[in-house]
Write a protein that holds these residues in place. Structure first.
Motif, PDB file in Angstrom:
ATOM      1  N   GLY A 112      -4.802   1.525  19.966  1.00 54.68           N
ATOM      2  CA  GLY A 112      -5.368   0.810  18.812  1.00 54.68           C
ATOM      3  C   GLY A 112      -4.981   1.503  17.519  1.00 54.68           C
ATOM      4  N   CYS A 113      -5.794   1.300  16.468  1.00 56.64           N
ATOM      5  CA  CYS A 113      -5.525   1.930  15.176  1.00 56.64           C
ATOM      6  C   CYS A 113      -5.496   3.449  15.333  1.00 56.64           C
ATOM      7  CB  CYS A 113      -6.636   1.572  14.185  1.00 56.64           C
ATOM      8  SG  CYS A 113      -6.488  -0.072  13.485  1.00 56.64           S
ATOM      9  N   LEU A 114      -4.796   4.102  14.394  1.00 56.69           N
ATOM     10  CA  LEU A 114      -4.685   5.566  14.488  1.00 56.69           C
ATOM     11  C   LEU A 114      -5.688   6.304  13.600  1.00 56.69           C
ATOM     12  CD1 LEU A 114      -0.794   6.024  14.626  1.00 56.69           C
ATOM     13  CD2 LEU A 114      -2.408   5.811  16.517  1.00 56.69           C
ATOM     14  N   HIS A 115      -6.755   5.629  13.151  1.00 51.24           N
ATOM     15  CA  HIS A 115      -7.764   6.324  12.340  1.00 51.24           C
ATOM     16  C   HIS A 115      -8.261   7.533  13.139  1.00 51.24           C
ATOM     17  CE1 HIS A 115      -7.767   2.547  10.223  1.00 51.24           C
ATOM     18  NE2 HIS A 115      -8.254   1.910  11.261  1.00 51.24           N
ATOM     19  N   ASN A 116      -8.207   8.695  12.550  1.00 51.07           N
ATOM     20  CA  ASN A 116      -8.684   9.942  13.190  1.00 51.07           C
ATOM     21  C   ASN A 116      -7.985  10.267  14.510  1.00 51.07           C
ATOM     22  OD1 ASN A 116     -10.655  10.011  11.115  1.00 51.07           O
ATOM     23  ND2 ASN A 116     -11.926   8.617  12.327  1.00 51.07           N
TER      24      ASN A 116
ATOM     25  N   PRO B 254      -5.190   0.195   5.292  1.00 48.42           N
ATOM     26  CA  PRO B 254      -3.853   0.251   5.908  1.00 48.42           C
ATOM     27  C   PRO B 254      -3.498  -0.941   6.803  1.00 48.42           C
ATOM     28  CG  PRO B 254      -5.360   1.665   7.140  1.00 48.42           C
ATOM     29  CD  PRO B 254      -6.169   1.043   6.016  1.00 48.42           C
ATOM     30  N   HIS B 255      -4.433  -1.897   7.055  1.00 49.78           N
ATOM     31  CA  HIS B 255      -4.201  -2.944   8.066  1.00 49.78           C
ATOM     32  C   HIS B 255      -3.345  -4.088   7.540  1.00 49.78           C
ATOM     33  CE1 HIS B 255      -8.018  -0.871   8.986  1.00 49.78           C
ATOM     34  NE2 HIS B 255      -7.633  -0.957  10.242  1.00 49.78           N
ATOM     35  N   VAL B 256      -2.222  -3.764   6.903  1.00 51.92           N
ATOM     36  CA  VAL B 256      -1.408  -4.782   6.225  1.00 51.92           C
ATOM     37  C   VAL B 256      -0.786  -5.812   7.169  1.00 51.92           C
ATOM     38  CG1 VAL B 256      -0.882  -3.390   4.188  1.00 51.92           C
ATOM     39  CG2 VAL B 256       0.554  -3.175   6.196  1.00 51.92           C
TER      40      VAL B 256
ATOM     41  N   PHE C  49     -15.386  -7.053  11.861  1.00 50.17           N
ATOM     42  CA  PHE C  49     -15.685  -5.679  12.267  1.00 50.17           C
ATOM     43  C   PHE C  49     -14.596  -4.723  11.836  1.00 50.17           C
ATOM     44  CE2 PHE C  49     -18.176  -8.438  14.475  1.00 50.17           C
ATOM     45  CZ  PHE C  49     -19.326  -7.762  14.748  1.00 50.17           C
ATOM     46  N   HIS C  50     -14.898  -3.573  11.525  1.00 45.69           N
ATOM     47  CA  HIS C  50     -14.045  -2.569  10.865  1.00 45.69           C
ATOM     48  C   HIS C  50     -13.169  -3.286   9.843  1.00 45.69           C
ATOM     49  CE1 HIS C  50     -10.172  -2.372  13.275  1.00 45.69           C
ATOM     50  NE2 HIS C  50      -9.840  -1.313  12.587  1.00 45.69           N
ATOM     51  N   GLU C  51     -12.358  -2.585   9.110  1.00 41.37           N
ATOM     52  CA  GLU C  51     -11.708  -3.213   7.944  1.00 41.37           C
ATOM     53  C   GLU C  51     -10.342  -3.791   8.287  1.00 41.37           C
ATOM     54  OE1 GLU C  51     -12.566  -4.032   5.027  1.00 41.37           O
ATOM     55  OE2 GLU C  51     -14.219  -2.775   4.337  1.00 41.37           O
TER      56      GLU C  51
HETATM   57 ZN   LIG Z   1      -8.206   0.006  11.949  1.00 40.96          ZN
END
Ligand SMILES: [Zn+2]
Length: 305
Positions: free
Chosen positions: A74-78, A137-139, A201-203
């Motif tokens: 998934g996303c790489l946040h943290n 960042p979710h462009v 949910f989340h950005e």
């Molecule tokens: Zn994300």
């Protein structure tokens, strides 16, 4: 800052210890293809970059595209890099990243690779801000931005590898045509909807909402690992009731516990929208983004139609 430095030190040490016995063909930079030419090793940071890059490099000999992280990450946040990630990174010639802060937690390690060429897919895309004032960042969740990313990857690859420049551009044009058809199809259906208030949910969805003219009435939980306070939940319930929001859009990658609380308090239904951050790395991945967006379209029409 100190903690970040410690993490990097630990990671480097782990690579020194384990790296010696991991020098397999997979990780070797000097892998050759049957024709004897050196293979170009392109590494992508996470799934949306992988899908765009395999389309741009499709059927070009001597190129290997690998996704650094597990495609279910998934996303790489943290995100915390593993020693194996670092070994893969060290073996790569080119690293394709989203930018806009998505790879913030690994940027130091990437910068340490002096010979690594970097492609920033999100280059030039106008960024939206999160509630906390940081760049969102979710462009790629906007189809138009996904088109820009494919073109950016193609143009930057063409600079680094001039031999295949024409093929990168031809592949990008083919993929962009498919994305344009997808965008037209989505507009044709979504533009007819009367109800344009959505709760997400989340950005992940502001760029999508901007493109298809939806209003994000509320975001339940900024990031999945931050649980909501009772006050935040109350505020969201009030917004959902006031705007008579009928549908809450959860994401398959994240738990929908908060969604269930809001749903049972308001009677709104929960649906799943997928920001396209997970999938398989098999042949189906070429259509990964398009398939996910097509199913998002079906869900939106069912939820809001
Ligand atoms: Zn994300």
């Amino acid at each position: 800052m100190m903690k970040k430095l410690m993490t990097i030190m630990a990671l480097l040490l782990a690579v020194v210890i384990f790296g010696g016995c991991a020098n397999t063909k997979e990780n070797s930079k000097t892998t050759t293809d049957p024709a004897g030419a050196k293979e170009l090793a392109i590494l992508t940071s996470f799934y949306p970059m992988y899908v765009a890059t395999i389309n741009v490099t499709k059927d070009i000999a001597g190129i290997r595209v690998t996704n650094m992280t597990n495609p279910q990450t998934g996303c790489l946040h943290n995100y915390q890099m593993t020693p194996q990630d670092l070994i893969t990174l060290e073996a790569a010639d080119i690293f394709v990243m989203n930018g806009a802060g998505m790879e913030a937690s690994i940027e130091d390690m990437v910068a340490m690779q002096k010979n690594l060429k970097i492609i920033e897919a999100g280059k030039g895309i106008e960024l939206l801000k999160n509630k906390d004032g940081e760049d969102n960042p979710h462009v790629w969740v906007s189809v138009s931005n996904a088109i820009t990313q494919a073109q950016n990857i193609s143009e930057q690859l063409a600079l680094f590898d001039t031999t295949n420049a024409a093929q990168y551009r031809a592949n990008a044009a083919t993929y962009v045509a498919k994305l344009e058809a997808l965008r037209t199809k989505m507009h044709t259906s979504l533009d007819t909807l009367q109800n344009r208030n959505i709760v997400t949910f989340h950005e992940a969805f502001p760029y999508f909402a901007q493109e298809f003219n939806f209003t994000i009435a509320a975001v339940i939980s900024q990031e999945p690992d931050t649980p909501m306070t009772a006050t935040e939940l109350k505020e969201i319930i009030a917004v959902v009731e006031k705007l008579q929001v009928k549908a809450l859009f959860a994401e398959p990658q994240y738990s929908s516990k908060a969604a269930q609380t809001v749903a049972s308090a308001t009677g709104a239904k929960i649906y799943e929208l997928d920001p396209g951050v997970t999938g398989q790395t098999d042949a189906g991945a070429y259509n990964g983004y398009i398939d996910i967006m097509t199913s998002n379209l079906t869900i939106l029409m069912e939820a809001l139609g």
